[in-house]
Design a protein around this motif. Sequence first.
Motif, PDB file in Angstrom:
ATOM      1  N   PRO A 167       1.134  -0.831   0.137  1.00 16.97           N
ATOM      2  CA  PRO A 167      -0.519  -0.333  -0.021  1.00 16.97           C
ATOM      3  C   PRO A 167       1.141   1.105   0.200  1.00 16.97           C
ATOM      4  O   PRO A 167       0.443   2.298  -0.589  1.00 16.97           O
ATOM      5  N   ASP A 168       2.122   1.244   0.452  1.00 12.85           N
ATOM      6  CA  ASP A 168       2.874   2.758   0.267  1.00 12.85           C
ATOM      7  C   ASP A 168       4.125   2.359  -0.893  1.00 12.85           C
ATOM      8  O   ASP A 168       4.493   3.584  -0.836  1.00 12.85           O
ATOM      9  N   GLY A 169       3.346   2.021  -1.669  1.00  7.88           N
ATOM     10  CA  GLY A 169       4.364   1.631  -2.722  1.00  7.88           C
ATOM     11  C   GLY A 169       4.966   1.135  -2.924  1.00  7.88           C
ATOM     12  O   GLY A 169       6.339   1.232  -4.283  1.00  7.88           O
ATOM     13  N   SER A 170       6.445   0.213  -2.084  1.00  9.04           N
ATOM     14  CA  SER A 170       6.595  -0.428  -2.414  1.00  9.04           C
ATOM     15  C   SER A 170       6.834  -1.745  -2.957  1.00  9.04           C
ATOM     16  O   SER A 170       5.612  -1.844  -3.104  1.00  9.04           O
ATOM     17  N   ILE A 171       7.722  -1.872  -4.055  1.00 12.07           N
ATOM     18  CA  ILE A 171       8.017  -3.018  -4.447  1.00 12.07           C
ATOM     19  C   ILE A 171       8.670  -4.422  -4.301  1.00 12.07           C
ATOM     20  O   ILE A 171      10.111  -3.922  -4.276  1.00 12.07           O
ATOM     21  N   TYR A 172       8.002  -5.837  -3.877  1.00  8.45           N
ATOM     22  CA  TYR A 172       8.440  -6.103  -3.932  1.00  8.45           C
ATOM     23  C   TYR A 172       9.192  -7.435  -4.739  1.00  8.45           C
ATOM     24  O   TYR A 172       8.246  -8.233  -5.202  1.00  8.45           O
ATOM     25  N   VAL A 173      10.352  -7.753  -5.156  1.00  8.62           N
ATOM     26  CA  VAL A 173      11.032  -8.956  -5.966  1.00  8.62           C
ATOM     27  C   VAL A 173      11.030 -10.194  -5.644  1.00  8.62           C
ATOM     28  O   VAL A 173      12.137  -9.902  -5.164  1.00  8.62           O
ATOM     29  N   CYS A 174      10.277 -10.857  -6.400  1.00 10.58           N
ATOM     30  CA  CYS A 174      11.138 -12.290  -5.795  1.00 10.58           C
ATOM     31  C   CYS A 174      11.575 -13.392  -7.156  1.00 10.58           C
ATOM     32  O   CYS A 174      11.837 -12.875  -8.281  1.00 10.58           O
ATOM     33  N   ASP A 175      13.666 -12.711  -6.684  1.00 13.23           N
ATOM     34  CA  ASP A 175      14.470 -13.336  -7.804  1.00 13.23           C
ATOM     35  C   ASP A 175      14.255 -15.101  -6.944  1.00 13.23           C
ATOM     36  O   ASP A 175      15.440 -15.432  -6.149  1.00 13.23           O
ATOM     37  N   ILE A 176      14.141 -15.782  -7.617  1.00 16.60           N
ATOM     38  CA  ILE A 176      13.725 -17.476  -8.070  1.00 16.60           C
ATOM     39  C   ILE A 176      15.711 -17.982  -7.547  1.00 16.60           C
ATOM     40  O   ILE A 176      16.418 -18.568  -7.013  1.00 16.60           O
ATOM     41  N   THR A 177      16.144 -17.644  -8.631  1.00 19.11           N
ATOM     42  CA  THR A 177      17.917 -17.972  -8.809  1.00 19.11           C
ATOM     43  C   THR A 177      18.596 -17.307  -7.905  1.00 19.11           C
ATOM     44  O   THR A 177      19.443 -18.314  -7.814  1.00 19.11           O
ATOM     45  N   GLY A 178      18.696 -16.327  -7.860  1.00 18.85           N
ATOM     46  CA  GLY A 178      19.068 -15.312  -7.207  1.00 18.85           C
ATOM     47  C   GLY A 178      19.091 -15.134  -5.144  1.00 18.85           C
ATOM     48  O   GLY A 178      19.590 -14.960  -4.739  1.00 18.85           O
ATOM     49  N   GLN A 179      17.691 -16.324  -5.072  1.00 19.90           N
ATOM     50  CA  GLN A 179      17.557 -16.562  -3.946  1.00 19.90           C
ATOM     51  C   GLN A 179      17.092 -15.786  -2.918  1.00 19.90           C
ATOM     52  O   GLN A 179      17.746 -15.529  -1.551  1.00 19.90           O
ATOM     53  N   ARG A 180      16.714 -14.462  -3.153  1.00 20.80           N
ATOM     54  CA  ARG A 180      16.340 -13.178  -2.848  1.00 20.80           C
ATOM     55  C   ARG A 180      14.717 -12.708  -3.224  1.00 20.80           C
ATOM     56  O   ARG A 180      14.737 -12.915  -4.037  1.00 20.80           O
ATOM     57  N   VAL A 181      14.425 -11.682  -1.782  1.00 22.79           N
ATOM     58  CA  VAL A 181      13.592 -11.082  -2.166  1.00 22.79           C
ATOM     59  C   VAL A 181      14.020  -9.575  -2.344  1.00 22.79           C
ATOM     60  O   VAL A 181      14.933  -9.264  -1.051  1.00 22.79           O
ATOM     61  N   GLN A 182      13.896  -8.450  -2.964  1.00 19.46           N
ATOM     62  CA  GLN A 182      13.952  -7.102  -3.214  1.00 19.46           C
ATOM     63  C   GLN A 182      13.655  -6.199  -2.893  1.00 19.46           C
ATOM     64  O   GLN A 182      12.379  -6.565  -3.084  1.00 19.46           O
ATOM     65  N   LYS A 183      13.115  -4.999  -2.235  1.00 22.28           N
ATOM     66  CA  LYS A 183      11.933  -4.691  -1.294  1.00 22.28           C
ATOM     67  C   LYS A 183      12.733  -3.430  -2.159  1.00 22.28           C
ATOM     68  O   LYS A 183      13.201  -2.205  -1.783  1.00 22.28           O
ATOM     69  N   LEU A 184      11.935  -2.759  -3.662  1.00 23.17           N
ATOM     70  CA  LEU A 184      11.973  -1.128  -3.732  1.00 23.17           C
ATOM     71  C   LEU A 184      11.568   0.095  -3.664  1.00 23.17           C
ATOM     72  O   LEU A 184      10.359  -0.228  -3.955  1.00 23.17           O
ATOM     73  N   ARG A 185      12.374   0.874  -4.415  1.00 27.58           N
ATOM     74  CA  ARG A 185      10.708   2.236  -4.090  1.00 27.58           C
ATOM     75  C   ARG A 185      10.817   3.098  -5.871  1.00 27.58           C
ATOM     76  O   ARG A 185      11.898   3.400  -5.908  1.00 27.58           O
ATOM     77  N   TRP A 186      10.215   2.972  -6.404  1.00 29.11           N
ATOM     78  CA  TRP A 186      10.018   4.161  -7.534  1.00 29.11           C
ATOM     79  C   TRP A 186       8.199   4.716  -7.461  1.00 29.11           C
ATOM     80  O   TRP A 186       7.444   4.252  -7.014  1.00 29.11           O
ATOM     81  N   ALA A 187       8.378   5.940  -7.734  1.00 30.40           N
ATOM     82  CA  ALA A 187       6.883   6.287  -7.876  1.00 30.40           C
ATOM     83  C   ALA A 187       6.839   7.041  -9.190  1.00 30.40           C
ATOM     84  O   ALA A 187       7.626   7.261 -10.316  1.00 30.40           O
ATOM     85  N   ALA A 188       5.428   6.640  -9.848  1.00 28.27           N
ATOM     86  CA  ALA A 188       5.527   7.020 -10.775  1.00 28.27           C
ATOM     87  C   ALA A 188       5.339   8.591 -11.139  1.00 28.27           C
ATOM     88  O   ALA A 188       5.247   9.424 -10.071  1.00 28.27           O
ATOM     89  N   LYS A 189       5.623   9.223 -12.160  1.00 30.28           N
ATOM     90  CA  LYS A 189       5.123  10.883 -12.478  1.00 30.28           C
ATOM     91  C   LYS A 189       4.112  10.628 -13.013  1.00 30.28           C
ATOM     92  O   LYS A 189       3.507  10.365 -14.347  1.00 30.28           O
ATOM     93  N   ARG A 190       3.629  12.063 -12.690  1.00 32.26           N
ATOM     94  CA  ARG A 190       2.180  12.476 -13.202  1.00 32.26           C
ATOM     95  C   ARG A 190       1.793  13.734 -13.287  1.00 32.26           C
ATOM     96  O   ARG A 190       2.472  14.250 -12.999  1.00 32.26           O
TER      97      ARG A 190
END
Length: 190
Positions: A167-190
């Motif tokens: 809900p806060d816009g954080s993006i979680y990406v599962c990397d199956i071969t990299g064996q990790r989950v990364q939390k990323l931040r990105w905001a759309a320019k509107r």
Amino acid sequence: MDKIGGNDRSHFNKPTDVAVLSDGSFYVSDGYVNSRVAKFSADGKYQFEWGRKGVGPGEFNTPHGITVDTAGRVYVADRENDRIQVFTPEGKFITQWKKPALGRPYGVRIGLDGLLYVADGGEQPKSPPERSKITVLNLQGEVVATFGRWGNYDGQFAVAHGVAVAPDGSIYVCDITGQRVQKLRWAAKR
């Protein structure tokens, strides 16, 4: 307990993702062996399904990720067909998006910003691809942004396999071969 795979009202065969609606009903992408999407009521009763193996509209080759927008449209990452298919809540085909910027969609989620986030796992040949990224689209299928690439450093993915948007816009990406989950931040320019 015996686990028996199947393709009927009460069996899956390696399901890949779930999309839950506000009323508690849900869709399941059943993709590693079967090639279908099934809908269930909030209390788990089978309602209907659609899809079969193939390349035509409404057909799948590994339906791998699934999400639903606020209008009820269902977005399916049709992984091995390198496309996203969009359906009505009843499973009627609306359109498909297939373009180089999508790559090979593994996971899909719609954020509270109304954008579709796609985990591109890439082709995965023996040498590193210039794919495995996150692609952000509006709900008309136009690319808004891409970020990340193949690799093992922060913000890179060996195989971007799944994506979630908080809900806060954080993006979680599962990397199956990299064996990790990364939390990323990105905001759309509107």
